[in-house]
Structures are given as structure tokens and as C-alpha cells.
Design an enzyme around this catalytic site. Structure first.
Site, PDB file in Angstrom:
ATOM      1  N   ASP A   1      -8.332  -5.592  12.186  1.00  0.00           N
ATOM      2  CA  ASP A   1      -9.632  -5.111  11.681  1.00  0.00           C
ATOM      3  C   ASP A   1     -10.646  -6.247  11.546  1.00  0.00           C
ATOM      4  O   ASP A   1     -11.845  -6.008  11.445  1.00  0.00           O
ATOM      5  CB  ASP A   1      -9.454  -4.411  10.325  1.00  0.00           C
TER       6      ASP A   1
ATOM      7  N   ARG B   1      -1.606  -4.453   3.611  1.00  0.00           N
ATOM      8  CA  ARG B   1      -1.293  -3.588   4.749  1.00  0.00           C
ATOM      9  C   ARG B   1       0.037  -3.976   5.395  1.00  0.00           C
ATOM     10  O   ARG B   1       0.766  -3.119   5.900  1.00  0.00           O
ATOM     11  CB  ARG B   1      -2.419  -3.706   5.775  1.00  0.00           C
TER      12      ARG B   1
ATOM     13  N   ARG C   1       0.847  -1.200   0.000  1.00  0.00           N
ATOM     14  CA  ARG C   1       0.000   0.000   0.000  1.00  0.00           C
ATOM     15  C   ARG C   1       0.886   1.257   0.000  1.00  0.00           C
ATOM     16  O   ARG C   1       0.534   2.274  -0.588  1.00  0.00           O
ATOM     17  CB  ARG C   1      -0.957   0.019   1.183  1.00  0.00           C
TER      18      ARG C   1
ATOM     19  N   HIS D   1      -5.395  -3.101   1.686  1.00  0.00           N
ATOM     20  CA  HIS D   1      -5.879  -3.843   2.846  1.00  0.00           C
ATOM     21  C   HIS D   1      -6.631  -5.117   2.445  1.00  0.00           C
ATOM     22  O   HIS D   1      -7.705  -5.415   2.968  1.00  0.00           O
ATOM     23  CB  HIS D   1      -6.765  -2.954   3.726  1.00  0.00           C
TER      24      HIS D   1
ATOM     25  N   GLU E   1     -18.401   4.433  -1.292  1.00  0.00           N
ATOM     26  CA  GLU E   1     -17.566   3.748  -2.282  1.00  0.00           C
ATOM     27  C   GLU E   1     -18.271   3.497  -3.614  1.00  0.00           C
ATOM     28  O   GLU E   1     -17.629   3.535  -4.675  1.00  0.00           O
ATOM     29  CB  GLU E   1     -17.050   2.423  -1.694  1.00  0.00           C
TER      30      GLU E   1
ATOM     31  N   PHE F   1     -14.290  -2.859   0.225  1.00  0.00           N
ATOM     32  CA  PHE F   1     -15.248  -1.885  -0.282  1.00  0.00           C
ATOM     33  C   PHE F   1     -15.169  -1.744  -1.802  1.00  0.00           C
ATOM     34  O   PHE F   1     -16.189  -1.584  -2.465  1.00  0.00           O
ATOM     35  CB  PHE F   1     -15.014  -0.528   0.383  1.00  0.00           C
TER      36      PHE F   1
END
Length: 313
Positions: free
Chosen positions: A117, A167, A10, A109, A58, A83
Site C-alpha cells: 500500500d 497487517r 488485526r 495496518h 473517518e 486515517f
């Protein structure tokens, strides 16, 4: 032994976008209130007039990107994989894929390495979803070098592209003078005659390490890095299968619909071969430290080594 350099892809995405913006004034970056996490904030700082924050919306993000593409600009729509591929699937399919618009999707991610998460944000289905959209290129880079090259190649490609970034910081394995990135072309990282390990994304470096452990046991493993899952390098996959007679696929994604399924589709039609798919089994992830999750779900070097060894025996 010197410490291996590790960078999250990322981060590579953010850096590559900024460099791309310096060279091409038609690059526009969009985000969904996640610029700090997706690292598009780097581009925003350098080119605020070419950055659009669409907020936590999104589906609208994808529609805006589609509209911008019709003006001749090259939009990079950025948000978490869950998303980009999940929540906004309909808009990606109908507003970007169907009219074949020149939109690039930067999905960060992805996979279980999102860590704490948890299952709701650990997208292990995005490759499967994006593969089904006609004309969509699907890229899953293995390290910093490859991720940067993928962003450049996506810009040069005419048509929709889905790029998957992680990530967790991963080892840099492609920092060599002869490295060349080409959409649709796999990279042979290690020659071998007993089994072929075909990996994509985060597990590529772990697969290389597993191959070294296998070599100590007398198992000679070929390792192939497939950074582009669609279009797949069918010629390389078939040749490797014929050469070694056994194939193992490794991915930080569900074993349903991802790299393993793509490889099996090709081999079933062209060179029937025994295949072992290593990835996230038919299950959700969970909250926890990324490195521990990678180990628990069998994607670390020791787990890959053990599974491939058992498969070969």
C-alpha cells in the site's frame, strides 16, 4: 524445529471484538468501509445490529463514536492507523480526548509492514500523535495473545484508548500460563546484564531472536516488551537502565515521538543513560513486500542484532 504459529494482530482484533460482544451488550463497533481489512466484519456477522459502517468518512466516524459514548455504550471505532490517527486527529483530540469520552480506537495496518500500500498508508507517526492527547492510553501489542488481552483491557478501562494493530502475521510469543496483561506494565521477556532492549509491537519477537544471536557473541541482553507506551512503565524502564547501563529501543514507528522518545524522556529525568533508538528514521516508507520492508528498514532480527552489537562495542 516446529513451525512458529503466526497471526496478524488485526485478526486478533476482530476475534477479540466478537468475543467481547458475546459478553457485553454495550459494545458497539464502528468502521469506515474497511470491515474486511480491519477484521471487524467478524463482529458485524455476529452482531449486525451493533455494527455501524460510517463509510469513507473517518472524521465523522470519530464524531459518531463520541456521540455513542455519551449514551453509556462502549464504541470501538475502527479503521487504518493512517486515517484514525492522521486524518481524524482533530476529532479524536477535540471530540473524544477533550471531554474524556469512553471511546476505544482500533487502528489497524500501522507501520511499514502494511507493505504494498506504500508510504501514504504506512503510518509511522500515530504513536507520536496519540501520545500528545491528554488522558489517551496508547497500546501496541506484540502478538495475538497480547492483542486479544489489550481489547479486553481497553473495554475495562474508563476513558479513551488507542490500540495499534498490524497487517503482517507475527509470531505468537506470549502463549504461556503465567502471561498477564496490565495497562501500563511492561513485560520482561529475557533477563540480561549487558544491555536492555526495549521493544514494542512487531519487532518484539525479532528483538528476542536478536538477543539469542547476541548471546552467542557473549553479549547478555535483557529484553522488555512495552505493550503500553502511554502510560509508560517508568519504574521498569529506569530499573533496567540502571542495571545494564545501556538501552536500545526498537519500534515499527518513527524514532521521533514514539517509544524511543518516551523512554528517553523518562531516562533523561530519572536515570541518564546512553540510548540507541531503532525504528523508522526521518523518512517515509515505500511500496514493497512487508517482510522485505521490515528488513530494508532495519527491524528484522539480523539488523537489530548488528545494531545492538555495534552499540555495545
Amino acid at each position: 524445529m516446529s513451525e512458529v504459529k503466526k497471526i496478524a494482530t488485526r485478526e486478533s482484533y476482530g476475534n477479540a471484538l466478537t468475543e467481547l460482544g458475546k459478553k457485553h451488550e454495550d459494545v458497539v463497533v464502528l468502521d469506515a468501509d474497511l470491515a474486511a481489512a480491519t477484521k471487524t466484519g467478524m463482529f458485524k456477522k455476529a452482531f449486525p445490529e451493533r455494527f455501524i459502517d460510517c463509510g469513507i468518512a473517518e472524521s465523522n466516524l470519530m464524531g459518531v463514536a463520541a456521540g455513542i459514548a455519551t449514551t453509556g455504550k462502549v464504541p470501538f471505532a475502527s479503521t487504518f492507523a493512517m486515517f484514525a490517527a492522521g486524518r481524524a486527529f482533530e476529532q479524536v483530540r477535540n471530540s473524544i480526548g477533550y471531554p474524556k469520552l469512553n471511546v476505544k480506537i482500533g487502528a489497524t495496518h500501522a507501520g511499514i509492514s502494511v507493505g504494498e500500500d506504500g508510504a501514504t498508508h504506512q503510518c509511522n507517526e500515530d504513536i507520536a500523535l496519540m501520545r500528545t492527547i491528554p488522558g489517551m492510553v496508547v497500546i501496541n501489542p506484540s502478538d495475538d495473545v497480547e492483542a486479544r488481552a489489550a481489547v479486553e483491557a481497553a473495554y475495562e478501562h474508563q476513558g479513551p484508548v488507542y490500540m495499534r494493530f498490524g497487517r503482517l502475521a507475527v509470531p505468537v510469543i506470549n502463549d504461556r500460563p503465567d502471561y498477564k496483561f496490565e495497562i501500563g506494565k511492561g513485560v520482561t521477556l529475557r533477563e540480561g546484564k549487558d544491555v536492555t532492549i526495549i521493544a514494542t509491537g512487531l519487532p518484539v519477537s525479532n528483538s528476542l531472536e536478536a538477543a539469542e544471536k547476541l548471546a552467542a557473541d557473549g553479549i547478555d541482553a535483557k529484553v522488555i516488551n512495552i505493550h503500553t507506551i502511554k502510560p509508560l512503565d517508568e519504574e521498569l524502564v529506569v530499573a533496567a537502565a540502571k542495571e545494564t547501563g545501556k538501552v536500545v529501543t526498537v519500534e515499527e514507528h518513527s524514532i521521533i515521538g514514539g517509544l524511543g522518545s518516551a523512554v528517553c524522556d523518562v531516562l533523561a529525568a530519572q536515570a541518564p543513560t546512553k540510548v540507541l533508538k531503532i525504528g523508522i528514521n526521518d523518512t517515509y516508507g515505500e511500496s514493497g513486500p512487508a517482510v522485505e520492508l521490515v528488513k530494508k528498514y532495519g527491524l528484522d532480527a539480523d539488523s537489530i542484532y548488528a545494531k545492538v552489537k555495534a552499540f555495545c562495542e
